[in-house]
Motif scaffolding. Sequence first.
Motif, short mmCIF file in Angstrom:
data_model
loop_
_atom_site.label_atom_id
_atom_site.label_comp_id
_atom_site.label_asym_id
_atom_site.label_seq_id
_atom_site.Cartn_x
_atom_site.Cartn_y
_atom_site.Cartn_z
N ALA A 176 -16.58 -67.52 9.04
CA ALA A 176 -17.45 -66.33 9.21
C ALA A 176 -16.84 -65.13 9.18
O ALA A 176 -15.45 -64.79 9.48
CB ALA A 176 -18.12 -66.36 10.66
N ASP A 177 -17.22 -63.87 8.71
CA ASP A 177 -16.75 -62.44 8.95
C ASP A 177 -16.83 -61.95 10.24
O ASP A 177 -17.94 -62.09 11.02
CB ASP A 177 -17.40 -61.55 8.07
CG ASP A 177 -17.17 -61.79 6.43
OD1 ASP A 177 -15.90 -62.35 6.32
OD2 ASP A 177 -17.83 -61.66 5.71
N GLY A 178 -15.83 -61.32 10.75
CA GLY A 178 -15.81 -60.43 11.88
C GLY A 178 -14.98 -61.39 13.25
O GLY A 178 -14.26 -62.35 12.98
N SER A 179 -15.06 -60.81 14.54
CA SER A 179 -14.80 -61.20 15.77
C SER A 179 -13.13 -60.61 15.76
O SER A 179 -12.52 -60.25 15.03
CB SER A 179 -14.76 -62.75 15.93
OG SER A 179 -14.69 -63.02 17.25
N THR A 180 -12.72 -61.13 16.93
CA THR A 180 -11.14 -60.89 17.23
C THR A 180 -10.35 -62.17 17.77
O THR A 180 -11.09 -63.15 18.46
CB THR A 180 -11.08 -59.88 18.56
OG1 THR A 180 -11.80 -58.70 18.08
CG2 THR A 180 -9.77 -59.83 18.88
N VAL A 181 -9.25 -62.44 17.27
CA VAL A 181 -8.45 -63.44 17.64
C VAL A 181 -7.21 -63.08 18.33
O VAL A 181 -6.54 -62.05 18.04
CB VAL A 181 -7.89 -64.20 16.40
CG1 VAL A 181 -6.82 -65.39 17.04
CG2 VAL A 181 -9.38 -65.27 16.03
N ASN A 182 -6.73 -63.52 19.67
CA ASN A 182 -5.73 -63.49 20.57
C ASN A 182 -4.67 -64.49 20.30
O ASN A 182 -4.83 -65.48 20.59
CB ASN A 182 -6.23 -63.12 21.96
CG ASN A 182 -7.03 -61.84 22.19
OD1 ASN A 182 -6.41 -60.89 22.56
ND2 ASN A 182 -8.29 -62.04 22.17
N TRP A 183 -3.76 -64.15 19.74
CA TRP A 183 -2.48 -64.87 19.49
C TRP A 183 -1.16 -64.65 20.32
O TRP A 183 -0.80 -63.36 20.34
CB TRP A 183 -2.09 -64.81 17.94
CG TRP A 183 -1.41 -65.65 17.33
CD1 TRP A 183 -0.34 -66.44 17.96
CD2 TRP A 183 -1.46 -65.82 16.05
NE1 TRP A 183 0.16 -67.39 16.92
CE2 TRP A 183 -0.46 -67.09 15.75
CE3 TRP A 183 -2.17 -65.55 14.91
CZ2 TRP A 183 -0.18 -67.53 14.61
CZ3 TRP A 183 -1.60 -66.13 13.65
CH2 TRP A 183 -0.75 -67.50 13.44
N ALA A 184 -0.98 -65.73 21.12
CA ALA A 184 0.19 -65.33 22.09
C ALA A 184 1.45 -65.45 21.43
O ALA A 184 1.87 -66.28 20.45
CB ALA A 184 0.16 -66.44 23.01
N VAL A 185 2.44 -64.61 21.74
CA VAL A 185 3.62 -64.30 21.37
C VAL A 185 4.61 -64.37 22.54
O VAL A 185 4.27 -64.37 23.53
CB VAL A 185 4.15 -63.09 20.80
CG1 VAL A 185 3.53 -63.14 19.28
CG2 VAL A 185 3.76 -61.91 21.31
N ASP A 186 6.04 -64.77 22.60
CA ASP A 186 7.02 -65.04 23.73
C ASP A 186 7.02 -63.59 24.54
O ASP A 186 6.89 -63.56 25.70
CB ASP A 186 8.36 -65.31 23.22
CG ASP A 186 8.13 -66.89 22.84
OD1 ASP A 186 7.24 -67.48 23.34
OD2 ASP A 186 8.91 -67.07 21.65
N ALA A 187 6.76 -62.56 23.84
CA ALA A 187 7.40 -61.34 24.43
C ALA A 187 7.08 -60.09 23.55
O ALA A 187 6.82 -60.21 22.18
CB ALA A 187 8.76 -61.00 24.82
N MET A 188 6.73 -58.82 23.87
CA MET A 188 6.67 -57.82 23.23
C MET A 188 7.75 -57.50 22.25
O MET A 188 9.04 -57.65 22.53
CB MET A 188 6.27 -56.42 24.05
CG MET A 188 4.92 -56.52 24.62
SD MET A 188 3.60 -56.23 23.46
CE MET A 188 3.88 -54.31 23.01
N PRO A 189 7.48 -57.54 20.95
CA PRO A 189 8.45 -57.23 19.96
C PRO A 189 9.52 -55.77 20.64
O PRO A 189 8.63 -54.72 20.83
CB PRO A 189 8.07 -56.92 18.54
CG PRO A 189 6.53 -56.50 18.83
CD PRO A 189 6.37 -57.10 20.22
#
Length: 815
Positions: A57-70
């Motif tokens: 489907a088109d649209g929406s938001t995905v939150n992807w975890a990373v270890d720390a802010m770059p």
Amino acid sequence: MSHVGVPRGTVRKRRSLALLTAGVLTIPALAGCSSDSEETSRGVPQDIAPAARDRVADGSTVNWAVDAMPTTLNAFQADADSATTRITGALLPTLFPMDATGQPKLNPDYLESAKIIEREPKQVVLYKLNQQAVWSDGREIGAPDFVAQWRALSGKDSAFWTARNSGYERIQKIERGADDLQVRVTFAKPYADWRSLFSPLYPKEVTGSPDTFNDGARTTLKNTAGPFQLKSVSKAKGTVTLTRNPRWWGDKAKLDTLVFRAVASKDRTKALADGTVHVTDVDSTTANRIALALRDGNNGGQPLAHGPGADLTPAAALRSWALANGSDEEQAEIARAAREKTRKAVAAYGAEQKALRNYAVRKSLEPAYTQLALNGESGPLADDRVRRAVARALDRQELAETVLKPLGLPAKPLGSHLALAGQPGYKDGSGALGDQNTEEAQALLADAGWTRGGAAEKPKDTKAGSEAEKKDEREDGEKKGTDKAEDKDEKKTDQTESDTDAEKKTEDKEEKARDEDKEEKKSDQAATGSDDSAASRAEGLYIVGQDNKPGARPAQGLDASSVLSPSRTAAVQSLALLRQASAVSGDTSAADTAAKVTAQDKQSGGAPGAYAPMGTAAPAPASVNGPLGKDGKTLTLRFVLPSGPGSQSLRGVGERIATMLEKIGIGTEITKVPDESYFKDHIASGDYDLALYSWPATAYPATDGRPIYAKPEPATDGSLLVEQNYTRVGTDHIDQLFDQAVAELDEKAARELMKQADARIWAAAGSIPLFQRPQLVAVDKKLANVGAFGFAAPRYQDIGFTDRQAAGSPADRKK
């Protein structure tokens, strides 16, 4: 780390230090077909819930975890990390991303073609760019961007603070081709790994000047050319937010927004339960909780025999109730408080478990391997016989099963430093060292002078030298056979054997020395390429320890202009090692398996020289009741391990190794240190004897493996320049093989050279690969085309929800 306001000299000094200590984890590879000398191996497939784009489907938001802010968005700086790589992968051109088999594949979004069009007198590569490829400001991607990046990374201008220049220093010039969409790159020296260059490709606005390169690209990227563009960076929220790129010419991104969110490993279970992340790497503990949640969901939804209070016996429960309702008010109040605390914990745990049913754990093997590192700079491990004894004591199959088997992943020890299973250059080279064999390990230690009664002896004026010291004497002009016999005769005088036995052993060892001398000549001929067929036959079948060691004469024929360039992926790896311990997942409670001794250990077909000399008495296993000793000192090695909460599995592997070493009389002092200081204060500084850490795979072993295994060189201040070779073990011959491979444009020939180098690395016994690391990724079950990618780079534009109610704008979801 911003450089604003810092004197230039200070910054340059810091950057140089970063190159000495940064970077860990980089090992390369290829993939595809196999030759007669290669092993046909299958890698573990990726697990990403693949779906055709028309089902997403088109649209929406995905939150992807990373270890720390770059800390930087410039992937070519020393403090770039895995978050930098993940984010720039969605924003910038990668010309040859790795595919699922671990080899570089042309990216048609940016290139119509790219190939070598001339080999003589100079190597020339012609890039033909996609006619639609533009930067987000509308300017065409073209030769000016290639030229600016080359000049910034070539190493010729010290004003650019770069962490790596491998390959770029070999370029002679870059020109416009027949039109603006053609880029012609001419190399001063042949470069086999030319596909590694210009990825990621930055716009000339970033690489065109030291100021924008050093500081401008650390916190923002105004001009990009990927399916997404950078919207915002919020340190307060710990987020980097990307939105669709309206000028993107390729397949439209399915997501409206992609948010990379900094989440510590210990907080990821809660983040999943709260719904604040949709995709995150997890450890085995979280993976097990998700598996239990899914099981319980199929059994009425109630947690079964796990969670808070699950281990409470009926008798204990009755006693708790009795205390809570008893006449002793003080005891009753304590009991009631404890029961209330448990009730709340059970309720919270149950709510989390219910939420975790929305996720699936995608499993594969990460393109990286865990190794046992042996520091050969000083102490007992400076003797290659002791290093080989340690290696021969390890049951690598047991260690692999400990980590991978409980996860349902193939539990096979890794057989190469320079390729992983499934890649075309993979071949098990461990035979150059030999399989696990307790008796051979004990014989090697005895030959090195470490004996059962050695700890009680008084120090002697002389010590048994290492194989490297013996070779130095031979290089000074002494005959090899005579030197070896005399050296071993001296050792025998310290033994309490009869004269008859001593004479017999001398004869046996003299014969062994003559045999090794013949093998050395054959190996040298094969390794230098004087006989191609012989080189193929002798691959891995040379005498262990006969490479040039530090202090020996360098091998001839090396290009005088050769330099030790930092690894292509050094910047990404420097911070990755600090967090890697938690990525090694597995259940260390599995039952021990019996030690395995293969037929190769018992037959003459084994790798020559991987064992102690003939006639060396191996102590009976039952006689080893404690550490061996020499000159009044016990044989005890410092084993450094991380102490963080996510490092239990790694510590479990370390403890199993310590038990294996104890069986051959080697003691270990396990020191547990904070994760944040593990790499910088111990691995990089050399403050360890044994350690566990990992290296990742890329598609370019000749480039990326070079600094990991390069022979350490003395610096002007007397210290060792080790680049990324934190074991401090290397030889001139290994360096030669890397230099030959990186200039070999025939891919098959280059792979053969890398296999020879790998066998030599095994023989040096500074790095012992154990197993490929598991990759566990928790993903929202409604998401497609994301998860455990294995070798492959993500296609960010294909990621999205298959459930249309979960996707779309809020207005869409109301319909």
